[in-house]
Design an enzyme around this catalytic site. Structure first.
Site, short mmCIF file in Angstrom:
data_model
loop_
_atom_site.label_atom_id
_atom_site.label_comp_id
_atom_site.label_asym_id
_atom_site.label_seq_id
_atom_site.Cartn_x
_atom_site.Cartn_y
_atom_site.Cartn_z
NE ARG A 124 -100.22 -51.21 72.33
CZ ARG A 124 -99.09 -50.79 71.78
NH1 ARG A 124 -98.07 -51.62 71.69
NH2 ARG A 124 -98.98 -49.56 71.34
CE LYS A 145 -116.96 -54.08 87.46
NZ LYS A 145 -117.91 -53.38 88.35
CD GLU A 187 -118.32 -55.96 98.04
OE1 GLU A 187 -119.34 -56.37 97.43
OE2 GLU A 187 -117.78 -54.87 97.79
CE LYS A 229 -117.19 -60.03 90.95
NZ LYS A 229 -116.25 -59.16 91.65
CD GLU A 239 -120.47 -52.62 86.03
OE1 GLU A 239 -120.78 -51.47 86.28
OE2 GLU A 239 -119.61 -53.26 86.66
NE ARG A 243 -118.22 -57.59 86.61
CZ ARG A 243 -117.00 -58.05 86.39
NH1 ARG A 243 -116.69 -58.59 85.23
NH2 ARG A 243 -116.08 -57.99 87.34
CG ASN A 247 -121.52 -51.64 90.64
OD1 ASN A 247 -120.39 -51.75 91.13
ND2 ASN A 247 -121.73 -51.65 89.35
CG HIS A 250 -120.39 -51.20 95.46
ND1 HIS A 250 -121.13 -52.25 95.97
CD2 HIS A 250 -119.10 -51.60 95.48
CE1 HIS A 250 -120.31 -53.25 96.26
NE2 HIS A 250 -119.08 -52.88 95.99
CG HIS A 254 -117.57 -46.81 95.32
ND1 HIS A 254 -117.65 -47.27 94.02
CD2 HIS A 254 -116.98 -47.81 96.01
CE1 HIS A 254 -117.14 -48.49 93.94
NE2 HIS A 254 -116.71 -48.83 95.13
CG HIS A 267 -114.89 -51.51 99.43
ND1 HIS A 267 -115.39 -50.56 98.56
CD2 HIS A 267 -115.39 -52.71 99.01
CE1 HIS A 267 -116.14 -51.17 97.65
NE2 HIS A 267 -116.16 -52.45 97.91
#
Length: 368
Positions: A124, A145, A187, A229, A239, A243, A247, A250, A254, A267
């Site tokens: 956990r 993330k 990025e 960032k 997000e 936030r 993206n 993206h 993606h 990427h």
């Protein structure tokens, strides 16, 4: 002596530091010793490419003081899988890692995302440190993330889980091929567009070729990207709002990765093409001038590839699997101007028209 840059990352769940500089790997034991409660065991998760070059060097800094294990995954996006997640977690359990153990993510974005997700879920949640070895990893190493992929979508199984520290020993970047540096720079340029026209102009003036990323420039652009960032994730860690602006590029990026294959397209190259598309859509929908022609020429000069031979209907189908979407709508991050982003829902039919027109623009240029 080289100046070390230290930035504090502030989120609701945790504050931590990212240290950026050359010749700073020797500070890693000190960082680990500063953690409380005391670390009992360390597991380094890395990939085959990084292990050959840097695993022994990192372990040599730690073995005098800590019990250190390592787990090496195959390099490449395919390792961000449920199967590899299970293998890493099973190794941690068989190695008797406990809640006072530490995971070190030594590698690029794939390693950081996978190792971070293992840390977030094992017992956990145990502590982890990011030690990025690529330029692209500045994006995944900061902000918490962590995730793995499913065949139909990227990063759809994951968590928000902050590291204890990010140590950016820039010497690791010196062995990267230009294609990897280019991927990371995609990025950085995206982050500049989310910040201001001034920062976009600065990048365009100082980085005309990927080979321009020498030591001083590299440190400056990393600091720029991390600060931008941090400004966003410090206000919206999970997000729920702004936030999502990170993206930018993206949604298409993606989908291209899933469509063409994670081993075929990087990427960053996908994000760069997706960012160009976002600029194109923004100009068309909002009637604004985002210097699309100028930026696409700059991206071409930097060596970003074009992906014109794609099945647009299939790509749009994959866009619908993006986790930012709700229902059947496709959500895009668009720009009203540099530094002013917004989340925009666009009907599938409209996207199909815009994407085909965008692709035709490049196809026609290639035919000339």
């Amino acid at each position: 002596m080289e100046q070390i840059c230290e930035l504090q990352i502030n989120t609701k769940s945790k504050s931590y530091f990212i240290t950026i500089g050359y010749d700073i790997l020797h500070t890693l034991p000190q960082i680990i010793n500063s953690l409380s409660p005391k670390i009992t065991k360390i597991l380094i998760i890395t990939d085959t490419n990084v292990a050959v070059n840097y695993l022994d060097e990192v372990k040599s800094k730690l073995t005098d003081q800590f019990d250190v294990l390592d787990f090496v995954i195959p390099s490449g996006e395919q390792s961000k899988s449920m199967m590899m997640f299970e293998k890493c977690s099973s190794f941690a359990l068989s190695s008797q890692l406990d809640r006072n153990s530490l995971i070190i993510a030594l590698g690029g974005g794939v390693v950081g995302d996978l190792a971070g997700f293992v840390a977030a879920t094992y017992m956990r949640g145990i502590r982890f440190i990011q030690v990025p070895t690529t330029l692209l990893a500045h994006d995944s190493a900061v902000g918490g993330k962590v995730a793995i992929n499913l065949p139909l979508g990227k990063n759809v199984v994951g968590a928000f889980y902050q590291p204890e520290h990010v140590l950016y020993h820039l010497n690791f970047l010196e062995t990267l091929p230009l294609s990897e540096m280019r991927s990371g720079f995609a990025e950085i340029s995206k982050e500049a567009m989310l910040s201001s026209k001034e920062e976009v102009n600065w990048l365009m003036e100082h980085v005309k070729q990927i080979t321009d990323l020498e030591r001083n420039i590299l440190k400056q652009i990393l600091k720029m990207g991390v600060q931008i960032k941090n400004n966003i994730v410090s206000t919206d860690e999970k997000e729920k709002g702004i936030r999502a602006f990170l993206n930018l590029g993206h949604t298409l990026g993606h989908a291209l990765e899933a469509h063409l294959g994670y081993s075929v397209i990087s990427h960053g190259d996908g994000v760069a093409f997706g960012t160009l598309f976002a600029l194109y859509v923004s100009e068309n929908l909002f009637g604004v001038d985002l210097h699309f022609d100028e930026i696409r020429k700059w991206y071409n000069q930097l060596g970003f590839p074009l992906f014109t031979n794609i099945d647009s209907a299939e790509v749009i189908k994959l866009m619908k699997h993006d986790k930012k979407n709700i229902g059947n709508s496709i959500r895009f991050i668009l720009l009203k101007k540099f530094g002013q982003a917004e989340l925009h829902e666009i009907k599938q039919e409209k996207i199909h028209t815009l994407l085909n027109n965008f692709l035709d623009l490049f196809r026609n240029e290639k035919e000339l």
